[in-house]
Design an enzyme around this catalytic site. Sequence first.
Site, mmCIF file in Angstrom:
data_model
loop_
_atom_site.group_PDB
_atom_site.id
_atom_site.type_symbol
_atom_site.label_atom_id
_atom_site.label_comp_id
_atom_site.label_asym_id
_atom_site.label_seq_id
_atom_site.Cartn_x
_atom_site.Cartn_y
_atom_site.Cartn_z
ATOM 1 N N HIS A 177 0.882 -1.205 0.000
ATOM 2 C CA HIS A 177 0.000 0.000 0.000
ATOM 3 C C HIS A 177 0.900 1.229 0.000
ATOM 4 O O HIS A 177 1.514 1.567 1.008
ATOM 5 C CB HIS A 177 -0.900 0.008 1.248
ATOM 6 C CG HIS A 177 -1.808 1.203 1.325
ATOM 7 N ND1 HIS A 177 -3.145 1.094 1.611
ATOM 8 C CD2 HIS A 177 -1.589 2.526 1.159
ATOM 9 C CE1 HIS A 177 -3.701 2.292 1.610
ATOM 10 N NE2 HIS A 177 -2.766 3.186 1.348
ATOM 11 N N HIS A 187 1.524 5.374 -1.719
ATOM 12 C CA HIS A 187 1.120 6.550 -2.506
ATOM 13 C C HIS A 187 2.351 7.132 -3.182
ATOM 14 O O HIS A 187 3.277 7.585 -2.503
ATOM 15 C CB HIS A 187 0.483 7.610 -1.593
ATOM 16 C CG HIS A 187 -0.759 7.121 -0.928
ATOM 17 N ND1 HIS A 187 -2.013 7.274 -1.480
ATOM 18 C CD2 HIS A 187 -0.945 6.443 0.229
ATOM 19 C CE1 HIS A 187 -2.914 6.726 -0.689
ATOM 20 N NE2 HIS A 187 -2.293 6.211 0.364
ATOM 21 N N LYS A 221 -9.367 -0.583 -5.654
ATOM 22 C CA LYS A 221 -9.374 0.068 -4.348
ATOM 23 C C LYS A 221 -10.729 0.682 -4.040
ATOM 24 O O LYS A 221 -11.260 1.454 -4.841
ATOM 25 C CB LYS A 221 -8.299 1.173 -4.352
ATOM 26 C CG LYS A 221 -8.293 2.070 -3.129
ATOM 27 C CD LYS A 221 -7.756 1.348 -1.909
ATOM 28 C CE LYS A 221 -7.939 2.185 -0.659
ATOM 29 N NZ LYS A 221 -6.704 2.535 0.019
ATOM 30 N N HIS A 261 -10.302 0.735 2.090
ATOM 31 C CA HIS A 261 -10.083 1.739 3.143
ATOM 32 C C HIS A 261 -11.250 1.599 4.114
ATOM 33 O O HIS A 261 -12.361 2.020 3.817
ATOM 34 C CB HIS A 261 -10.015 3.160 2.566
ATOM 35 C CG HIS A 261 -9.713 4.180 3.624
ATOM 36 N ND1 HIS A 261 -8.495 4.831 3.713
ATOM 37 C CD2 HIS A 261 -10.454 4.638 4.666
ATOM 38 C CE1 HIS A 261 -8.514 5.646 4.761
ATOM 39 N NE2 HIS A 261 -9.692 5.553 5.350
ATOM 40 N N HIS A 266 -4.294 -0.895 6.045
ATOM 41 C CA HIS A 266 -3.830 -0.099 7.183
ATOM 42 C C HIS A 266 -4.746 -0.228 8.403
ATOM 43 O O HIS A 266 -5.299 0.749 8.875
ATOM 44 C CB HIS A 266 -3.614 1.369 6.811
ATOM 45 C CG HIS A 266 -4.668 1.992 5.930
ATOM 46 N ND1 HIS A 266 -5.999 1.930 6.210
ATOM 47 C CD2 HIS A 266 -4.547 2.704 4.788
ATOM 48 C CE1 HIS A 266 -6.666 2.582 5.275
ATOM 49 N NE2 HIS A 266 -5.811 3.050 4.393
ATOM 50 N N ASP A 313 1.580 2.569 3.501
ATOM 51 C CA ASP A 313 0.723 3.752 3.357
ATOM 52 C C ASP A 313 1.572 5.021 3.410
ATOM 53 O O ASP A 313 1.108 6.065 3.877
ATOM 54 C CB ASP A 313 -0.378 3.776 4.429
ATOM 55 C CG ASP A 313 -1.480 4.775 4.090
ATOM 56 O OD1 ASP A 313 -1.541 5.238 2.941
ATOM 57 O OD2 ASP A 313 -2.273 5.086 5.002
HETATM 58 C C1 NCD Z 1 -3.519 9.006 2.255
HETATM 59 C C2 NCD Z 1 -3.119 10.052 1.219
HETATM 60 O O1 NCD Z 1 -2.545 11.069 1.618
HETATM 61 O O2 NCD Z 1 -3.343 9.857 0.024
HETATM 62 N N1 NCD Z 1 -3.465 9.586 3.560
HETATM 63 C C3 NCD Z 1 -3.338 8.925 4.728
HETATM 64 O O3 NCD Z 1 -3.435 9.546 5.777
HETATM 65 N N2 NCD Z 1 -3.093 7.640 4.747
HETATM 66 C C4 NCD Z 1 -4.861 8.462 1.932
HETATM 67 C C5 NCD Z 1 -5.161 7.183 2.636
HETATM 68 O O4 NCD Z 1 -4.546 6.156 2.381
HETATM 69 O O5 NCD Z 1 -6.048 7.189 3.488
HETATM 70 ZN ZN ZN Z 2 -3.176 5.112 1.793
#
Ligand code: NCD
Ligand code: ZN
Length: 345
Positions: free
Chosen positions: A14, A16, A100, A137, A175, A248
Amino acid sequence: MTQTLTITRPDDWHLHLRDGEMLTGILPETTRHFGRAIIMPNLVPPVVTSTDAAAYRDRIMAAMPEGASFTPLMTLYLTENTDPEDVARAHADGLISAVKLYPAGATTNSASGVTNFDNVRGVLEKMAEIGLPLCVHGEVTSADIDIFDREAVFIDRVLDPIRRATPGLRVVMEHITTADGVAYARSQGDDLGATITTHHLIINRNHILVGGIKPHYYCLPVAKRESHRLALLEAATSGDSRFFLGTDSAPHIDPLKENACGCAGCFTATNTMSCLAEVFETASALDKLEAFASLNGPAFYGLNPNADTITLTKGDPVTYPEKIETGAGPVTVFDPGFPLHWRVD
Ligand code: NCD
Ligand code: ZN
């Protein structure tokens, strides 16, 4: 005597990566240690169709640092307009590894998420049929549910009903942050997995709120009380194959974190493996790190573990940058609050 630990190269289930200058700036932080990662589709606008996913994968490949051998595992962002046939085609082509689900409004860039779960029934049934995992999520978004209860309520009101209605659907609870999440995952079969982040193994809600508000510890799902952190730690270090690493890691530039309405997300890509080694060692579970970071995830996704290894060496406290300077702006690296002694060679 130097202590070393060699494990199969880890993956991040996971992650970003964002886009543009942020992508270019932070991608090396992941490719340095990780072999693969499940790439979150919550761009603005989101990665919704197979065409979007192919274009995003190309942008990631174009940003790849010299010499990196990293594979992005792409996902689609589920909306009430997602076409089951487009999903099936993208899966058959090997373009996507998961879909997702964001409840609308649950987190950063989730406005296009699902409000009425009846409207995604056809997609979920198609996914169950073809064996494509749904990454979830797991937080409800109703204003009347306390933010610290949103995961537990989601399990009862949304997750369990969806799974009962869609037999065979493989689901990743992403998460997880609560003992409730751990208990639910443990109570189910091997068609349910759960990822745990690095930071949720380290911080509880006091870290965010005691002694002044600490925006760099604010993420969603928000960290809970200490008893929940301990439940996550126990699950991660247990060797149970249903639990695996999804960092995450979610970069936001400092001005958007250190803000009157700060963004959610902790950026942990840079020092995740050092953090995890420290945490697992403290829990007398260094021998379980490989299962959590390198073996359980591929097994859930039906993939082989990476063929190569990384070696961690214990020594003087590791230094790592306080911030990553990207073309989009500075991104603060997660501070675990204790020295890290394990360096990835
Ligand atoms: C994530 C993001 O910034 O894209 N933020 C987070 O707090 N984890 C989004 C997510 O995974 O919830
Ligand atoms: Zn995330």
